[in-house]
Design a protein around this motif. Sequence first.
Motif, short mmCIF file in Angstrom:
data_model
loop_
_atom_site.label_atom_id
_atom_site.label_comp_id
_atom_site.label_asym_id
_atom_site.label_seq_id
_atom_site.Cartn_x
_atom_site.Cartn_y
_atom_site.Cartn_z
N CYS A 16 0.85 -1.20 0.00
CA CYS A 16 0.00 0.00 0.00
C CYS A 16 0.88 1.25 0.00
N HIS A 17 1.93 1.23 0.79
CA HIS A 17 2.86 2.35 0.85
C HIS A 17 3.50 2.57 -0.52
N CYS A 19 2.24 1.69 -3.43
CA CYS A 19 1.18 2.17 -4.33
C CYS A 19 0.95 3.67 -4.13
N LEU A 20 0.87 4.10 -2.87
CA LEU A 20 0.73 5.52 -2.56
C LEU A 20 1.90 6.30 -3.15
N ASP A 21 3.10 5.79 -3.00
CA ASP A 21 4.27 6.47 -3.52
C ASP A 21 4.22 6.59 -5.04
N ALA A 24 1.65 9.26 -5.89
CA ALA A 24 2.14 10.58 -5.49
C ALA A 24 3.24 11.07 -6.43
N LEU A 30 -2.28 13.92 -5.99
CA LEU A 30 -2.27 13.95 -4.53
C LEU A 30 -1.57 15.21 -4.02
N ALA A 35 5.30 9.30 -1.01
CA ALA A 35 4.70 8.77 0.21
C ALA A 35 5.51 9.25 1.41
N TYR A 41 3.65 6.34 7.73
CA TYR A 41 2.50 5.70 7.07
C TYR A 41 1.96 4.57 7.95
N GLN A 55 -10.61 1.25 5.39
CA GLN A 55 -9.45 1.24 4.50
C GLN A 55 -9.63 0.02 3.61
N TRP A 66 -6.35 2.08 -3.45
CA TRP A 66 -6.84 2.12 -2.08
C TRP A 66 -7.87 3.24 -1.94
N GLY A 86 -6.58 6.46 -4.30
CA GLY A 86 -5.74 6.51 -5.49
C GLY A 86 -5.67 5.15 -6.16
#
Length: 167
Positions: A16-17, A19-21, A24, A30, A35, A41, A55, A66, A86
């Motif tokens: 997940c981290h 994916c966020l990165d 971003a 974002l 991230a 996180y 979540q 997510w 995102g």
Amino acid sequence: MSIELRDALPSDLAVCHRCLDDVAREGRWLSRLSAPPIERYAAFVAGLREANAPQVVAVDREVVGWCDIAPDASPVRAHVGNLGMGLLASYRAFGLGRRLLTLALDRARQRGLERIELSVLHDNEPARALYERLGFQIEGRRRRDWKRDGVYRDSILMALDLGAGQG
């Protein structure tokens, strides 16, 4: 495209981290350009779990998107959740965002949240259209909210009142 939607698991943290990165680092969607450090996180996710906050993730062998709704920390705003979501670029435009958001909103209702708030960049038309289709209303605008490479972008503030039977 057969994508599994489910509640996030503790074992999803690292992917997940990542994916966020990835989202971003696109620098377009974002309010961050990368991230946060994994420790920060992890603390955010632990706070979601502690609050029994929604979540949800989309999984295609690993997490590709997510949606989370973090309850406001103020006691007088405990009925309010702040939405973040995102999708990896290659998974957009297939209806997956709608599925993720719908599941997260269902979880928010189950948890007893009454109002969901979000901020979206003014020129993110696909996201704005999705939020409007699911009943979010525009409540305001932060002008020149974002500045990158000398270019300003406005943020649109939107909210959904779950207590009014919308969504």
